[in-house]
Design a protein around this motif. Structure first.
Motif, short mmCIF file in Angstrom:
data_model
loop_
_atom_site.label_atom_id
_atom_site.label_comp_id
_atom_site.label_asym_id
_atom_site.label_seq_id
_atom_site.Cartn_x
_atom_site.Cartn_y
_atom_site.Cartn_z
N GLU A 124 2.60 -22.49 8.69
CA GLU A 124 2.91 -23.74 8.13
C GLU A 124 2.98 -25.02 9.29
O GLU A 124 2.45 -25.91 8.88
CB GLU A 124 4.26 -23.81 7.50
CG GLU A 124 4.19 -22.92 6.07
CD GLU A 124 4.67 -21.27 6.50
OE1 GLU A 124 4.57 -21.07 7.70
OE2 GLU A 124 5.09 -20.72 5.41
N ALA A 178 -2.87 -27.45 0.42
CA ALA A 178 -1.59 -28.18 0.94
C ALA A 178 -1.81 -29.46 0.61
O ALA A 178 -2.88 -29.86 0.49
CB ALA A 178 -1.34 -27.77 2.45
N LEU A 228 -1.34 -19.99 2.73
CA LEU A 228 -1.72 -20.29 4.08
C LEU A 228 -3.08 -19.31 4.49
O LEU A 228 -3.22 -18.21 4.15
CB LEU A 228 -0.76 -19.30 4.92
CG LEU A 228 0.78 -19.78 4.89
CD1 LEU A 228 1.79 -19.11 5.69
CD2 LEU A 228 0.86 -21.23 5.59
N ILE A 274 3.11 -26.59 0.48
CA ILE A 274 2.10 -25.69 0.96
C ILE A 274 2.06 -24.54 -0.07
O ILE A 274 3.12 -23.82 -0.20
CB ILE A 274 2.47 -25.16 2.45
CG1 ILE A 274 2.46 -26.29 3.46
CG2 ILE A 274 1.83 -24.09 3.03
CD1 ILE A 274 3.03 -26.08 4.65
#
Length: 143
Positions: free
Chosen positions: A56, A133, A98, A95
């Motif tokens: 993050e 994100a 990932l 977010i």
């Protein structure tokens, strides 16, 4: 997703104040007075990688450096040295996913307001055309 690359790694690295291993943008896809699309291919030497996942903090840093790249490129086009900028605030960061090692992410920044060296931007980051994100940042140029 943008495919034409205006600038790549070395040229982009010269336009942001961060230096290796802390550079989180390595390509510039498009630029206008009010927007920019920047990218990053996540490589195995990235300091924000943990077990092949881009963390993050890396995503947020990539978003911030995309804003810095807009300022840097703006001054480059005027043949001037860009002032150092700082993150004033981060708001509404979400977010959703990932990225992994070898993924290429792209962030689109849109300038919402600019006044007296303070800029408010909206940022959306994509991976393979999927929004992963988003958020807003306020940046401040050093005097």
């Amino acid at each position: 997703m943008e495919t034409t690359i205006l600038l790549e790694k070395e040229a982009v690295g010269n336009l942001v104040p961060q230096k290796f291993p802390f550079v989180m943008v390595d390509r510039l896809f498009s630029y206008s007075e009010t927007s920019l699309v920047a990218g990053l291919r996540i490589q195995d030497d990235n300091i924000f990688l943990e077990e092949n996942t881009f963390l993050e903090a890396g995503l947020i840093e990539h978003m911030a450096q995309s804003v810095a790249l807009h300022t840097g490129y703006q001054f480059f086009l005027k043949n001037e040295i860009a002032p150092t900028g700082y993150i004033g605030s981060i708001k509404d960061i979400e977010i959703k996913k990932l990225p992994q090692i070898d993924d290429t992410i792209q962030s689109t920044i849109t300038i919402l307001q600019e006044f007296g060296g303070i800029t408010l931007v909206d940022i959306v980051t994509f991976l393979n055309n999927e929004e992963i994100a988003s958020g807003q940042m306020k940046t401040v140029l050093a005097k």
